[in-house]
Design an enzyme around this catalytic site. Structure first.
Site, PDB file in Angstrom:
ATOM      1  N   ARG A 199      47.196   5.708  -1.867  1.00 50.99           N
ATOM      2  CA  ARG A 199      47.814   4.357  -1.986  1.00 50.99           C
ATOM      3  C   ARG A 199      47.126   3.398  -0.946  1.00 50.99           C
ATOM      4  NH1 ARG A 199      52.372   7.939  -2.026  1.00 50.99           N
ATOM      5  NH2 ARG A 199      53.719   7.649  -3.910  1.00 50.99           N
TER       6      ARG A 199
ATOM      7  N   ASP B 208      61.076   7.827  -2.502  1.00 56.02           N
ATOM      8  CA  ASP B 208      60.925   8.909  -2.232  1.00 56.02           C
ATOM      9  C   ASP B 208      62.128   9.651  -1.910  1.00 56.02           C
ATOM     10  OD1 ASP B 208      57.700   8.363  -1.113  1.00 56.02           O
ATOM     11  OD2 ASP B 208      59.045   6.938  -1.298  1.00 56.02           O
TER      12      ASP B 208
ATOM     13  N   ARG C 130      63.711  10.688  -5.178  1.00 63.10           N
ATOM     14  CA  ARG C 130      62.992  11.974  -5.660  1.00 63.10           C
ATOM     15  C   ARG C 130      63.614  13.320  -4.757  1.00 63.10           C
ATOM     16  NH1 ARG C 130      57.291   8.873  -5.678  1.00 63.10           N
ATOM     17  NH2 ARG C 130      57.379   8.378  -7.810  1.00 63.10           N
TER      18      ARG C 130
END
Ligand SMILES: NC(=O)c1ccc[n+]([C@@H]2O[C@H](COP(=O)([O-])OP(=O)(O)OC[C@H]3O[C@@H](n4cnc5c(N)ncnc54)[C@H](O)[C@@H]3O)[C@@H](O)[C@H]2O)c1
Length: 314
Positions: A90, A150, A153
């Site tokens: 990123r 995240d 996840r």
């Protein structure tokens, strides 16, 4: 100009922006959703396609607009810019995406935009910090989607491993939305049952299993990009959840990327720690207890982001 709490705009209607529009439309949170893209035809095409689903969703207007339409928006979602190609981190996107941010922000501030600016483009923590500095908006109104994705996840993978509904999993990923993020195991629990105790009850996972889950979360974007070229549904759901907290003034706790102002002895950067999100955006940023290893991991993540901010001259 009066802010219209039921009006939002999305800037950047690629995979991520269009998916966000799709998830927002299905929540019925807004009565107006403006789509803006430097490729105006793309925004117009997405608006048409999405609008054709409205008879089966809530009544609202979705249209391709211009920056003039952002002045009274309660929220502008920034999803414009380059995305990671296979093998890119990123942070590799920083030059291209700060240049795009520098072009977009004056378009908003020049129209007197006073709402919440939610940054989604990557690297999200660095761009959030730059957006706060360059926009002149209060810190509580400029934040990033951070590790809300995240954390989803993590909840999903832990739920799968433990054979329990992922909504019963209370655990968070904090720090950079990226390679230096950390899992906070010390306060993790399954519907109030301490995670370690719950793992014993279920006979799995052990510490190594938890570490594997953390790595899988951290590396998810790489794996998805390798397989299908981009990630967009998960982030779209994460943004819809953030939008819901704001429109409904929920004051829910979410790990959005926020300006640190002394928490954990840190300042001068944005990263994710738990924050209370409501109608006014980030209403408080919480310094939750961390064990010594987690605290060090957070400080390391912050140091890495600060170095990037310094090198980028932000
Ligand atoms: N925060 C997260 O969790 C998360 C998750 C996935 C992707 N992302 C990021 O979201 C961003 C978008 O990803 P994508 O897959 O949609 O990329 P994409 O290439 O599909 O779309 C980018 C869009 O931005 C538009 N654009 C470029 N410059 C613009 C400008 N100056 N003004 C208006 N629009 C402009 C392009 O025309 C394009 O439609 C990337 O930076 C990506 O890394 C973030």
């Amino acid at each position: 100009m009066m802010i219209d709490v039921r009006k939002a705009a999305i800037i950047g209607c690629g995979f991520v922006g269009a998916s966000i529009a799709f998830s927002l439309m299905q929540r019925g949170l807004y009565s107006e959703l403006v789509l803006i893209d430097s490729d105006r035809e793309k925004a117009a095409g997405e608006a048409m396609d999405l609008s054709h689903g409205l008879p089966y969703a809530a009544s609202m207007q979705i249209y391709a607009g211009t920056y003039d339409d952002t002045a009274d928006c309660s929220m502008v979602i920034l999803a414009a810019g380059a995305s990671q190609k296979p093998g890119e981190t990123r942070l590799d996107l920083i030059g291209r995406n700060t240049a795009i941010l520098r072009r977009i922000l004056p378009e908003l501030t020049g129209r007197g935009f006073q709402g919440i600016l939610l940054v989604v483009s990557n690297p999200v923590d660095v761009l959030t910090y730059a957006a706060w500095r360059l926009s002149g908006l209060p810190a509580g109104q400029v934040f990033g989607s951070g590790t809300v994705l995240d954390t989803a996840r993590l909840k999903y993978l832990l739920g799968q491993e433990l054979g329990v509904d992922s909504r019963n999993v209370h655990a968070a990923i904090l720090g950079e939305h990226g390679d230096s993020e950390l899992a906070v195991w010390s306060s993790a629990n399954i519907s109030s049952i301490d995670l370690d105790r719950f793992c014993q009850l279920r006979g799995r996972p052990d510490r190594a299993g938890l570490d594997r889950i953390y790595r899988e979360v951290r590396d998810s974007a790489y794996e998805i990009i390798r397989r299908k070229g981009a990630t967009y549904y998960g982030i779209a759901m994460a943004v819809a959840r953030i939008a819901e907290c704001i429109v409904r003034d929920e004051r829910a706790m979410l790990p959005v990327s926020v300006l640190l102002q002394g928490q954990y002895g840190l300042d001068g950067l944005c990263l994710s720690i738990p924050a209370i999100v409501g109608r006014n955006g980030v209403e408080s940023v919480l310094e939750i207890p961390l064990d010594p290893g987690e605290r060090q991991a957070l400080l390391d993540s912050a140091a890495r982001l600060k170095a990037v901010i310094r090198d980028a001259g932000l």
